[in-house]
Every structure is written in structure tokens, then in C-alpha cells.
Scaffold this active site. Structure first.
Site, short mmCIF file in Angstrom:
data_model
loop_
_atom_site.label_atom_id
_atom_site.label_comp_id
_atom_site.label_asym_id
_atom_site.label_seq_id
_atom_site.Cartn_x
_atom_site.Cartn_y
_atom_site.Cartn_z
N ASP A 19 0.82 -1.21 0.00
CA ASP A 19 0.00 0.00 0.00
C ASP A 19 0.86 1.27 0.00
OD1 ASP A 19 -2.38 1.39 -0.02
OD2 ASP A 19 -2.65 1.34 2.16
N ASN A 67 -11.27 -2.47 -4.92
CA ASN A 67 -10.52 -1.49 -5.72
C ASN A 67 -11.22 -1.09 -7.03
OD1 ASN A 67 -7.29 -2.75 -4.62
ND2 ASN A 67 -8.37 -0.91 -3.94
N ARG A 183 2.24 -4.69 6.22
CA ARG A 183 1.50 -3.67 5.47
C ARG A 183 2.32 -2.39 5.44
NH1 ARG A 183 -4.79 -2.30 4.80
NH2 ARG A 183 -4.49 -0.61 3.33
C1 IPE Z 1 -5.42 -2.58 0.03
O1 IPE Z 1 -5.13 -1.26 -0.14
C2 IPE Z 1 -5.44 -3.27 -1.30
C3 IPE Z 1 -4.14 -3.39 -1.96
C4 IPE Z 1 -2.99 -3.00 -1.50
C5 IPE Z 1 -4.19 -4.02 -3.24
P1 IPE Z 1 -6.26 -0.15 -0.24
O2 IPE Z 1 -5.56 1.14 -0.42
O3 IPE Z 1 -7.24 -0.52 -1.29
O4 IPE Z 1 -6.97 -0.25 1.18
P2 IPE Z 1 -7.84 0.81 1.97
O5 IPE Z 1 -8.85 1.35 1.01
O6 IPE Z 1 -6.90 1.87 2.45
O7 IPE Z 1 -8.44 0.05 3.10
C1 IPE Z 2 -1.79 0.22 -3.21
O1 IPE Z 2 -1.53 1.56 -3.32
C2 IPE Z 2 -1.95 -0.43 -4.55
C3 IPE Z 2 -3.33 -0.76 -4.90
C4 IPE Z 2 -4.37 -0.67 -4.13
C5 IPE Z 2 -3.55 -1.23 -6.23
P1 IPE Z 2 -2.70 2.63 -3.29
O2 IPE Z 2 -3.11 2.91 -4.68
O3 IPE Z 2 -3.79 2.20 -2.38
O4 IPE Z 2 -1.92 3.87 -2.69
P2 IPE Z 2 -2.48 4.92 -1.65
O5 IPE Z 2 -2.95 4.15 -0.45
O6 IPE Z 2 -3.59 5.65 -2.32
O7 IPE Z 2 -1.31 5.79 -1.36
MG MG Z 3 -4.12 2.48 -0.40
#
Ligand code: IPE
Ligand code: IPE
Ligand code: MG
Length: 236
Positions: A19, A67, A183
Site C-alpha cells: 500500500d 478497488n 502492510r
Molecule cells: C489494500 O489497499 C489493497 C491493496 C494494496 C491491493 P487499499 O488502499 O485498497 O486499502 P484501503 O482502502 O486503504 O483500506
Molecule cells: C496500493 O496503493 C496499490 C493498490 C491498491 C492497487 P494505493 O493505490 O492504495 O496507494 P495509496 O494508499 O492511495 O497511497
Molecule cells: Mg491504499
């Protein structure tokens, strides 16, 4: 191989929620997809490191069932990154004896990507090295619902349903539960990742955004893991 990798069950299973790509890009005043591309580079590096360390299973969260709520542009960008990754790097994984598995409901992905997933899995299926599970359109709740549905379709009786049977219906069947769950990106939640499998997993959180996650930090976490006492509900 370092001594701490061999100790206890360290060499078994590490799960990672990758993340922070979006925020990483934002800090650099670049589009979110720029962050995702950097994230893929970090992912490739971490796969190599874990495979060299002798880790048996590495599971990474690449795209959750939630997502899809993101913009069309971001979702299609992520899907095309996944396709490019598979097309370009499966041969390298194969050379490194890695077994690739995609976990999640792949029926919702586009046909080209589904075909590439099946091709990549088939290509590496006979390998004997690290198992790399990439969670794509994965959600822990969806996985459990899917397992229950399939148990019903197979006509299982209530008395036949045990932890072991349920395990066998999960996308992660045949692999041990994660020992460590990492994480990046600062959030302290599971976001629907491996709900069942993480029952006794040791969690590690870091503020580091995924594109900046390093070998050094991973090693520090593994080292910290060795200090933890896993009691599984018992008394030391
Ligand atoms: C979790 O991250 C999913 C992935 C890393 C693929 P998110 O960014 O989607 O999670 P939330 O929305 O902060 O819970
Ligand atoms: C995690 O990074 C990757 C995916 C969920 C695909 P994010 O896209 O959630 O990055 P932040 O949390 O917005 O920084
Ligand atoms: Mg994220």
C-alpha cells in the site's frame, strides 16, 4: 542463507499489503499510475529477495474486490500493468524456479488477462521453488462465500465441514497460513486480505510507502519476528 531465515518457521509464508503507491506519486506531483509503476519495480525486487532468502510462500495484495471503486483510468491502468508484468516477467520467474499462482475471482477480469494468468500458472506449475501468490480481484469475504458455495455444489454434509475441508476450498489451498503479514503505507487494517488465513499471523506495519520499501526494512521485520512469541492461545 542467513541464520534467522532458517530459525523457527521463518522460511514459510510472508504476506504483504503493498500500500501507498498513490501517495508516493502524489508527493512527487505525478499521476497515481506513476506510483503503481514504481510499485511494480519494488514488487519485482522483493520477489527476488524473498526467493533468494528461501521463503517458501510469498503472497502479495495487488488488487482487492473493493478497488473497482477507483476511477476507470486507474483500474484499467492497474489491469494493464498486471498484464504487462505477466507477459514480461513470467519467463524470469520460471527461470528462478518460482511457482506463480493468482488468487482471487479471476472470472471478473478481462479475457486477455485471464488467458495470460492461465498461461503463466501452467508454465510455472511444475517448479519447486518459492510459491508466489498474487492476489488479483481478491477479497477475503468473497473467498469464503465462494468456498461455501462450492462446498454446497459438491454436496458436502454439515458433519464433513471441518477447518481442513474449508481450507481446501480456499484460493490458498495447499499453502500454510502466513507467519508474517506486512502492510506498508501506514494504515493499520486488513482491508479484506486473507481474513481466514491471518487468524494467528504476526502483523508488521510501516509508514514507508510501498515504492520505498527496502530489503533492509524487510530484514528488520524478519529479525523482529524472531523476537515474537507465538502462543496460539496456549501458555508459553
Ligand atoms: C489494500 O489497499 C489493497 C491493496 C494494496 C491491493 P487499499 O488502499 O485498497 O486499502 P484501503 O482502502 O486503504 O483500506
Ligand atoms: C496500493 O496503493 C496499490 C493498490 C491498491 C492497487 P494505493 O493505490 O492504495 O496507494 P495509496 O494508499 O492511495 O497511497
Ligand atoms: Mg491504499
Amino acid at each position: 542463507m542467513k541464520e534467522w531465515v532458517q530459525k523457527e518457521n521463518l522460511h514459510r509464508h510472508i504476506a504483504m499489503i503493498m500500500d501507498g503507491n498513490g501517495r508516493w506519486a502524489k508527493r512527487k506531483r505525478r499521476p497515481r499510475l506513476f506510483g503503481h509503476r514504481a510499485g511494480v519495480e519494488t514488487f519485482k525486487k522483493i520477489v527476488r529477495i524473498c526467493s533468494d532468502m528461501g521463503i517458501q510462500v510469498l503472497t502479495v495484495y495487488a488488487f482487492s474486490t473493493e478497488n473497482w471503486k477507483r476511477s476507470e483510468e486507474e483500474v484499467s491502468g492497474l489491469m494493464s500493468l498486471a498484464l504487462t508484468y505477466l507477459k514480461k516477467y513470467v519467463a524470469e520467474l520460471h527461470e528462478n524456479n518460482v511457482v506463480l499462482k493468482i488468487i482471487g475471482d479471476i472470472s471478473k477480469l478481462n479475457a486477455t488477462l485471464q488467458k495470460e494468468i492461465l498461461r503463466s500458472e501452467a508454465m510455472t506449475a511444475q517448479n519447486t521453488g518459492m510459491i508466489l501468490q498474487i492476489a488479483l480481484n481478491y477479497g477475503g469475504r468473497e473467498e469464503l462465500i465462494n468456498a461455501v458455495k462450492n462446498m454446497m455444489l459438491d454436496g458436502l454434509k454439515g458433519s464433513e465441514i471441518t477447518e481442513k475441508t474449508l481450507n481446501g476450498y480456499l484460493y490458498t489451498k495447499n499453502v500454510p497460513d502466513p507467519d508474517m503479514m506486512i502492510r506498508t503505507g501506514g494504515e493499520k487494517r486488513l482491508s479484506n486480505f486473507l481474513l481466514w488465513q491471518n487468524a494467528y499471523t504476526e502483523f508488521f506495519f510501516t509508514e514507508t510507502l510501498w515504492p520505498d520499501f527496502s530489503k533492509k526494512e524487510l530484514e528488520e521485520m524478519i529479525e523482529a519476528y524472531t523476537q515474537r512469541e507465538r502462543r496460539y492461545g496456549g501458555i508459553q
